[in-house]
Design a protein around this motif. Structure first.
Motif, PDB file in Angstrom:
ATOM      1  N   ARG A   1      29.350  99.943  59.804  1.00 43.19           N
ATOM      2  CA  ARG A   1      28.927  99.515  61.142  1.00 43.19           C
ATOM      3  C   ARG A   1      30.035  98.662  61.762  1.00 43.19           C
ATOM      4  NH1 ARG A   1      23.416 101.626  61.958  1.00 43.19           N
ATOM      5  NH2 ARG A   1      22.534 101.760  59.865  1.00 43.19           N
TER       6      ARG A   1
ATOM      7  N   ASP B   1      21.061 103.879  65.403  1.00 43.37           N
ATOM      8  CA  ASP B   1      22.091 102.854  65.289  1.00 43.37           C
ATOM      9  C   ASP B   1      21.936 101.746  66.331  1.00 43.37           C
ATOM     10  OD1 ASP B   1      23.085 104.308  63.230  1.00 43.37           O
ATOM     11  OD2 ASP B   1      24.832 105.079  64.307  1.00 43.37           O
TER      12      ASP B   1
ATOM     13  N   LEU C   1      29.958  95.862  64.576  1.00 35.02           N
ATOM     14  CA  LEU C   1      29.300  94.567  64.373  1.00 35.02           C
ATOM     15  C   LEU C   1      30.233  93.493  63.833  1.00 35.02           C
ATOM     16  CD1 LEU C   1      25.909  95.757  62.871  1.00 35.02           C
ATOM     17  CD2 LEU C   1      26.325  94.899  65.171  1.00 35.02           C
TER      18      LEU C   1
ATOM     19  N   TRP D   1      20.021  93.575  64.047  1.00 42.73           N
ATOM     20  CA  TRP D   1      20.958  92.844  63.187  1.00 42.73           C
ATOM     21  C   TRP D   1      21.362  91.505  63.805  1.00 42.73           C
ATOM     22  CZ3 TRP D   1      22.993  93.637  58.361  1.00 42.73           C
ATOM     23  CH2 TRP D   1      24.116  92.889  58.017  1.00 42.73           C
TER      24      TRP D   1
ATOM     25  N   GLU E   1      21.413  97.850  65.295  1.00 37.51           N
ATOM     26  CA  GLU E   1      22.437  96.867  65.618  1.00 37.51           C
ATOM     27  C   GLU E   1      21.878  95.736  66.474  1.00 37.51           C
ATOM     28  OE1 GLU E   1      26.005  98.657  67.080  1.00 37.51           O
ATOM     29  OE2 GLU E   1      26.235  99.955  65.325  1.00 37.51           O
TER      30      GLU E   1
END
Length: 799
Positions: A731, A662, A734, A669, A666
Motif C-alpha cells: 500500500r 482499496d 500510505l 487506515w 486506506e
C-alpha cells in the motif's frame, strides 16, 4: 504419534509416579492447593558427563538443582494429553554433594479454583533418569521410585474467594509453621492393561522451554522508609544491601521499565540476632482511577500518574522467620504480572538485611525474525514493539488471554494471535499444541471447548468455529496436509452442530442455555436479571436468534470448503458451500432492513439492534453485495447508533475493509490506530484488553498491528498452502518509505522495502530467502503473475 523410544520413556515414567502417603484432596484451611517438596541427595566423586532426566508432575512443578531453578512445567496439559519434560541437568551438577529438588503445587481436583491449571484426581511426581559419569564409573540412577524423600509444606496457602484472584488462585499467604518431617513417598504402581488409561496420558513436551531474561525494576515512585530513595534505588539497580532497623516499617512503590511477567525473589538475613520479616507485595499493571465495578470494570488513564491514580491489585502476604546466621529467600511459586509493585515491610525486634531482589522475565521463546521501520510515522515502530511485548507477556506454555487475571487459552483469542505469531517468527509449535489441545476437548454435541486446557469447562458459541479457522490458517501458512487432515472429523462435527440449529427461517438459533453466546465486549450488551450473560447482543436474546452466528457459520463453511479441497476431500467442499449459500440467503431475507444488517431478524429490530459486528461479518460471509460493502462499513463505523467493536474485532474489521476495496481500506487506515496511539499517550507498555471494561493492561488480541503492518501496509501474505504462493500488494500510497521483514512459514522470510523519489515515484523491492510463486498488485492496477521468483522490483508512479 510417539516414537518407540519415547514410548519406552513413557512406560518408565508411568511406572514411577510417587506421592506422599495419606494425601487428602482438600484442606480445612482456605487454600486451593498445597505444595509438596521432593528431594534426592547424592554425592559425585567425578563430574557428570550427561544426566538426562525425564519428569512430570501434577499439577505444576518447579525444578531446582543445587538451589538453582532450572525448569518450570509441565507444559499446559489436560486429562488426555499430559506432557513430560526432558532436560540434561549435568551442567548444574558438581563433584561432591548434590541435591535435586522438585516443588510441586497440587491444586485440589475437587475445587473449581485455579482454572488454567488442569489436574487429575491423583497428585503425583515422576522422574526417570541417571547420572552418567566418566568412562568406567558406575551409573547413578535418579528414578523417583527409589531413594527420594518428600515433605508437605503447610505454611503456604493459596486462598480462594479473593476479589483480585478469581481465576488463578496463585496469591500466597504464608505464616511460619513447624516443618513437617521428610518422609518416604509412596510408589503408585499403576499399570496399563486391557486398554485402561492411567490418570496421566503422557506425551513428550511439544514446545520449547520458556526463555528467561532480567527485568529492570529500579524506579522508586514513592518511599516511606528509614532508608533514602537513593539507597532503595541502589538496592534495586545493583542489589546493594539495605539495612532494615529492628521494629521499623517501610513502604515503597517501585516501577518496572515495562509491563512484565516474571519470577520474583527476595533474600533476607538477620543482621546479628534472630529476627522476623512481615512482607506484603501488591501487584499492579499501573496507577488507575476509582473502578466502576472492581475488579472487572475499571477506569484508567495515564498508567504512571501517581497523583491522580492509585494502585489496586492482588497481593502476597507473608511472615518470614530469620534465624541467626542464615539467609532466607522468598520466591512466589508462580510468576507474577506487574508494571508497579507496592512493597510493605515490617521488621521484627532485631535488625535485618535485605540482601537482594531479583526479577526474571519468563515467556515462550518468541524468536522474532520480522522487523518494521516506517520513518514517516512517528508511532508505528513503537506500536510494533509494544505489540510484540504484549504477545510475549501473553505466551508462556500456551496463548494466554491475559497474564494478570486468567492465563486461560481461548480459541477465539488465540486464532488471531497465532497469525501474528506466524508472521513474526515462522514458528508453529505453540499453535500446533493449541490446535491439538482444542481438538481433544470435544464435547458430546461435537463442540470444542472455548478455553482449554481448563479445569472448569466452558463453551462459547462461536469459538469452535474460530478453532476451525485455526486449522485453516495453519494449513495456509505451513501446508502440513496430514496434520490438517487429522482434524476433519472434528471440524465436520462442529459444523454439524450448527447445521442442527438451523431453524425454519434458515438461520442459526436455539442455542442450549449453557452455551454462552458471547460476541464481544460492548457497552450496550450488558447483563440483565433475565439475561445474565454479558457480551451478548440485546436484540435476539428473547428469540435466542443472533445474526452474527449465522454469519460466522457461513463464513467458516466457506473457509472449511477451501481446506477440504486442499487436503484431498473435495466431496465435503460442495456440501459446505451449499450450506453456506443457504444461510447467506436466509440472512439477506430476514436480517437485512434494506440498508443495514440487524443483530437479529429485521422484524424485531429496534434502536439497539444494529452493530458494527453484523456489518463486518455481513461483508465477510458474502451477504453484503460487493457494491454495498464500503457503504455498510463506512456508515456503521461513523454513526453512533451501531454497537462498537472492541480491539479483538478490529482484526475482522480490517479483513472486511480489505474486501470493500482499496479506497475504503486506506480511509479506515488513517484512523484505525487512534486507540493504540491513545494507549501510548497513557504510558502503556502493553495493549489493554479492551476500552469497555479496562480490566487488564495486557491482552495479545490487541497486537493486530503486527498482522496489518505485514499483510496490509507491507502487503505480503500467503495465498496457497504452505506459503507456496504469496500476494504482494504494497500500500505504497500510505507511506513514503517502509522497511519490513515478514516470516512466511518456517523457512522463508520476505524483505519488503520502498522509498519515494522525485515526483512521488515509489521504488519498491521484494526479496525472498526462498523463491516462491508471486502475484503482485500495485494501487489502481490489476494483479500480475511473476512465476517462481526470489526477487521483484516494481515502480509506482502516482496518477
Amino acid at each position: 504419534m510417539v516414537t518407540d523410544e519415547e514410548q519406552k520413556t513413557i512406560n518408565k515414567l508411568q511406572a514411577n509416579w510417587i506421592w506422599v502417603p495419606g494425601w487428602v484432596d482438600s484442606s480445612k484451611s482456605n487454600t486451593a492447593g498445597r505444595i509438596v517438596r521432593f528431594r534426592r541427595k547424592f554425592n559425585l566423586d567425578t563430574p557428570a558427563t550427561r544426566t538426562l532426566l525425564h519428569f512430570s508432575a501434577d499439577t505444576r512443578y518447579k525444578l531446582y538443582i543445587n538451589r538453582i531453578r532450572v525448569a518450570v512445567g509441565p507444559a499446559r496439559s489436560s486429562l488426555l494429553i499430559w506432557h513430560y519434560d526432558t532436560l540434561d541437568i549435568a551442567p548444574y551438577l558438581g563433584s561432591g554433594s548434590n541435591e535435586i529438588r522438585f516443588e510441586v503445587l497440587q491444586y485440589f481436583a475437587a475445587s473449581r479454583g485455579a482454572m488454567p491449571f488442569e489436574r487429575t484426581t491423583h497428585a503425583g511426581l515422576t522422574v526417570v533418569g541417571s547420572v552418567e559419569l566418566e568412562a568406567g564409573a558406575a551409573v547413578l540412577e535418579l528414578t523417583s521410585g527409589v531413594d527420594w524423600q518428600a515433605q508437605v509444606d503447610d505454611s503456604i496457602l493459596f486462598p480462594m474467594g479473593l476479589v483480585d484472584d478469581g481465576f488463578l488462585h496463585i496469591s500466597e499467604r504464608i505464616a511460619p509453621t513447624i516443618p513437617n518431617p521428610w518422609i518416604t513417598p509412596v510408589l503408585y504402581g499403576m499399570k496399563t492393561l486391557n486398554g485402561d488409561l492411567l490418570p496421566w496420558r503422557l506425551r513428550p513436551r511439544a514446545i520449547p522451554m520458556a526463555e528467561e531474561s532480567p527485568v529492570a525494576v529500579s524506579t522508586v515512585r514513592a518511599c516511606q522508609s528509614t532508608a533514602s530513595i537513593n539507597d532503595w534505588t541502589a538496592h534495586l539497580a545493583a542489589n546493594r544491601t539495605i539495612i532494615l532497623p529492628g521494629g521499623s516499617s517501610h513502604a515503597l512503590e517501585v516501577q518496572a521499565h515495562v509491563h512484565s511477567t516474571a519470577f520474583l525473589q527476595w533474600t533476607f538475613r538477620a543482621k546479628a540476632k534472630r529476627s522476623q520479616i512481615r512482607l506484603r507485595v501488591t501487584y499492579s499493571e499501573g496507577y488507575e482511577l476509582e473502578p466502576r465495578n472492581y475488579p472487572f470494570f475499571r477506569t484508567k488513564a495515564d498508567r504512571l500518574d501517581a497523583e491522580k491514580g492509585h494502585l489496586i491489585g492482588p497481593y502476597d502476604e507473608l511472615i518470614l522467620d530469620l534465624p541467626h546466621g542464615q539467609t532466607v529467600t522468598y520466591e512466589p511459586f508462580w510468576f507474577r504480572t506487574f508494571r508497579i509493585l507496592r512493597l510493605e515491610i515490617s521488621v521484627g525486634p532485631e535488625p535485618a538485611q535485605l540482601l537482594s531482589f531479583d526479577a526474571t522475565q519468563v515467556n515462550y521463546p518468541l524468536a522474532v525474525k520480522a522487523s518494521w521501520k516506517e520513518p514517516g510515522d512517528k508511532h508505528s515502530e513503537q506500536i510494533w514493539d509494544v505489540s510484540i511485548r504484549t504477545m510475549r507477556n501473553c505466551m508462556f506454555d500456551g496463548y494466554s488471554d491475559c497474564p494478570f487475571y486468567e492465563q486461560l487459552q481461548y480459541s477465539g483469542d488465540s486464532r488471531s494471535v497465532g497469525l501474528f505469531h506466524y508472521l513474526l517468527s515462522g514458528d508453529d509449535l505453540l499453535m500446533r499444541q493449541a490446535i491439538t489441545n482444542f481438538a481433544s476437548s470435544v464435547t458430546p454435541e461435537g463442540l470444542t471447548q472455548s478455553r482449554f486446557p481448563s479445569h472448569v469447562p466452558q463453551i462459547i458459541a462461536g469459538f469452535p468455529l474460530y478453532w476451525i479457522l485455526q486449522v485453516c490458517d495453519h494449513h495456509l501458512f505451513f501446508g502440513d496436509t496430514s496434520y490438517a487432515h487429522s482434524f476433519l472429523p472434528r471440524i465436520d462435527g462442529v459444523l454439524d452442530f450448527f447445521e442442527s440449529h438451523i431453524d425454519d427461517l434458515g438461520l442459526v438459533s436455539g442455542m442450549p442455555e449453557d452455551v454462552w453466546q458471547y460476541i464481544d465486549w460492548v457497552t450496550t450488551w450488558g447483563a440483565t436479571d433475565e439475561h445474565p450473560d454479558k457480551g451478548v447482543p440485546t436484540s435476539g436474546r428473547k428469540s435466542n436468534r443472533h445474526t452474527y452466528f449465522s454469519m460466522l457459520y457461513a463464513f467458516v463453511l466457506n473457509q472449511a470448503a477451501k481446506l477440504v479441497r486442499d487436503v484431498g476431500r473435495p466431496g465435503y467442499a460442495g456440501e459446505y458451500e451449499s450450506r453456506g449459500e443457504s444461510v447467506v440467503q436466509a440472512i439477506k431475507a430476514h436480517c437485512f432492513d434494506g440498508r443495514f444488517f440487524t443483530d437479529s431478524t429485521a422484524d424485531i429490530a429496534d434502536s439497539l439492534s444494529y452493530s458494527q459486528h453484523c456489518q463486518v461479518f455481513g461483508v465477510l460471509c458474502g451477504a453484503a453485495a460487493p457494491s454495498d460493502r464500503a457503504r455498510l462499513l463506512t456508515e456503521s463505523f461513523a454513526e453512533p447508533k451501531f454497537s462498537k467493536f472492541s480491539y479483538v474485532m478490529k482484526f475482522y474489521a480490517l479483513r472486511a475493509y480489505a474486501l470493500a476495496g482499496d479506497d475504503a481500506w486506506e480511509v479506515f487506515w488513517a484512523r484505525v490506530w487512534d486507540p493504540w496511539r491513545a494507549m501510548l499517550a497513557n504510558n502503556l507498555s502493553t495493549w489493554e484488553e479492551d476500552d469497555v471494561r479496562q480490566r487488564s493492561d495486557c491482552h495479545a488480541w490487541g497486537s493486530v498491528p503486527v498482522y496489518e503492518y505485514c499483510t496490509g501496509l507491507a502487503g505480503i501474505r500467503p495465498i496457497a498452502p504452505g506459503s507456496a504462493k504469496v500476494l504482494f500488494k504494497p500500500r505504497v500510497r500510505l507511506s513514503e518509505a517502509v522497511e519490513a521483514k515478514v516470516a512466511l512459514g518456517r523457512e522463508n522470510l520476505a524483505i519488503v522495502s520502498w522509498s519515494t523519489r522525485a515526483g512521488g515515484e515509489k521504488h519498491i523491492e521484494l526479496r525472498l530467502e526462498k523463491a516462491v510463486q508471486v502475484t503482485s498488485q500495485l494501487p489502481g492496477c490489476k494483479e500480475e503473475e511473476h512465476g517462481v521468483v526470489d526477487r521483484l522490483v516494481l515502480r509506482y508512479i502516482p496518477s
